[in-house]
Scaffold this active site. Structure first.
Site, short mmCIF file in Angstrom:
data_model
loop_
_atom_site.label_atom_id
_atom_site.label_comp_id
_atom_site.label_asym_id
_atom_site.label_seq_id
_atom_site.Cartn_x
_atom_site.Cartn_y
_atom_site.Cartn_z
N TRP A 31 1.45 46.26 20.04
CA TRP A 31 0.56 47.50 20.48
C TRP A 31 0.70 48.28 19.33
O TRP A 31 1.66 48.91 18.97
CB TRP A 31 1.24 48.02 21.73
N TYR A 64 -5.70 44.57 21.01
CA TYR A 64 -5.29 45.37 20.19
C TYR A 64 -5.49 45.31 18.64
O TYR A 64 -5.77 44.03 18.34
CB TYR A 64 -3.42 44.70 19.96
N SER A 162 -0.96 43.02 34.50
CA SER A 162 -0.20 43.85 33.84
C SER A 162 -0.89 45.20 34.37
O SER A 162 -2.27 45.23 34.42
CB SER A 162 -0.68 43.97 32.19
N TRP A 217 7.22 47.98 29.33
CA TRP A 217 6.74 48.77 28.01
C TRP A 217 7.21 49.96 27.74
O TRP A 217 7.21 50.79 28.94
CB TRP A 217 5.45 48.15 27.63
#
Length: 338
Positions: A31, A64, A162, A217
């Site tokens: 990312w 991304y 997610s 993350w």
């Protein structure tokens, strides 16, 4: 002065939730970095150093750098020629393009989005495909059926969620059980010293009940937990990258930032005591949470990666007493429902 970083050890593996898949407890995210912030050469260096130190989990997403992150990752993997069975690739589907049909979690976009990702990655399958957020426009049964379909077609081996809520994950699981479909194995969630609630109170319960693990993350709060912020936003930091205005606002929100900076400074003596940097302490701290299968690192150089991998040696030193001391300094420990 911060202590010099501990050297990197070889990264150990954990099961992904209660599935049989073994993933490195530190993974590499792409990312903001791959295809945008760092050159392809640097990306290759980072990936190579990670792989050589036992990192086997590489995470990306269709959104991304508008697909460039997947392309970069795919090119590197192809040029390296590592055996496909030695690493785990995860991608995330939700924002694929401008058209209405190129977004969300409809059966159409899950299947076409994943096919697009595989093309860019130059791979036959990904190990895990994540639904990159929940989609109120798509019925849960359709999502679970589509995920089951792409797995049965061999385009992915597992699926996960997610940024989904615990109730949504539970619903997907119930749907899978009801119709004999494949349930999700893992949730990707933001987790760091200043964001704790979900990973520390909601997800452990899901882990015990239905075996859903977590991949987390932003262990450094998008770079807020390093010594590099002194009140200004450095030009190279991701807070200045286009589209990350929210992060810049977060960094420059004076009150919040000063409070968090002060807390980071408060952690310095603990880091000194353990002979590590604050960044290493923060990453090790994330790894101690129950049900956390892997913590994704976002780095812009091989040196930075080496420093972060040194967090593994801090983990064994995180005694309950040290953790209590950190909780005391942060003053934000969430209360579990038990």
């Amino acid at each position: 002065m911060e202590a010099p970083p501990l050297p990197a050890a070889s990264v150990s593996c954990r099961n992904l939730g209660k599935s049989g898949l073994r993933v490195s407890c530190l993974g590499l995210g792409t990312w903001v970095t791959f295809g945008s912030q760092i050159s392809d050469e640097t990306a290759e260096d980072v990936l190579t150093v990670a792989y050589e130190h036992g990192v086997n989990l590489f995470d990306t997403a269709e959104v991304y750098a508008a697909g460039k992150a997947e392309r970069t990752l795919g090119n590197i993997l192809k040029s390296k020629g590592w055996r496909r069975s030695t690493y785990v690739i995860t991608t995330k589907i939700f924002w694929g393009g401008q058209a209405e049909t190129e977004r969300g979690l409809s059966r159409k976009h899950i299947i076409e989005g994943l096919q697009g990702s595989l093309e860019r990655l130059q791979l036959g399958y990904v190990d895990i495909v994540f639904a990159n957020r929940s989609d109120p426009n798509s019925p849960m049964e359709e999502i679970v059926r589509a995920m089951t379909y792409v797995i049965n077609q061999g385009l992915a081996l597992y699926w996960g969620t997610s940024r989904w809520g615990a109730a949504e994950i539970m619903e997907a699981y119930s749907m899978a059980r009801q119709f004999n479909l494949i349930p999700p194995v893992c949730e990707q969630a933001e987790h760091h010293l200043f964001q704790r609630e979900k990973v520390e109170t909601q997800l452990p319960e899901l882990y015990h009940k239905i075996g859903v693990g977590s991949v987390t993350w932003s262990p450094l709060a998008c770079g807020l937990i390093t010594s590099k912020y002194d009140g200004r936003v450095p030009d190279t930091c991701r807070a200045t990258v286009k589209g990350y205005q929210w992060l810049k606002d977060k960094v420059q929100n004076e009150v919040g930032k000063k409070q968090q900076q002060a807390k980071v400074m408060d952690l310095l003596p603990i880091a000194h005591q353990l002979g590590c940097t604050v960044a290493q302490l923060a990453i090790a701290w994330c790894l101690r949470s129950e049900g956390v299968s892997s913590v994704l690192l976002g780095v812009s150089s091989a040196e930075q990666l080496m420093e972060h991998l040194g967090a593994l040696q801090v983990l064994s030193q995180l005694t309950p007493q040290t953790v209590m001391e950190i909780d005391g300094l942060l003053g934000n420990k969430p209360h579990s429902k038990k």
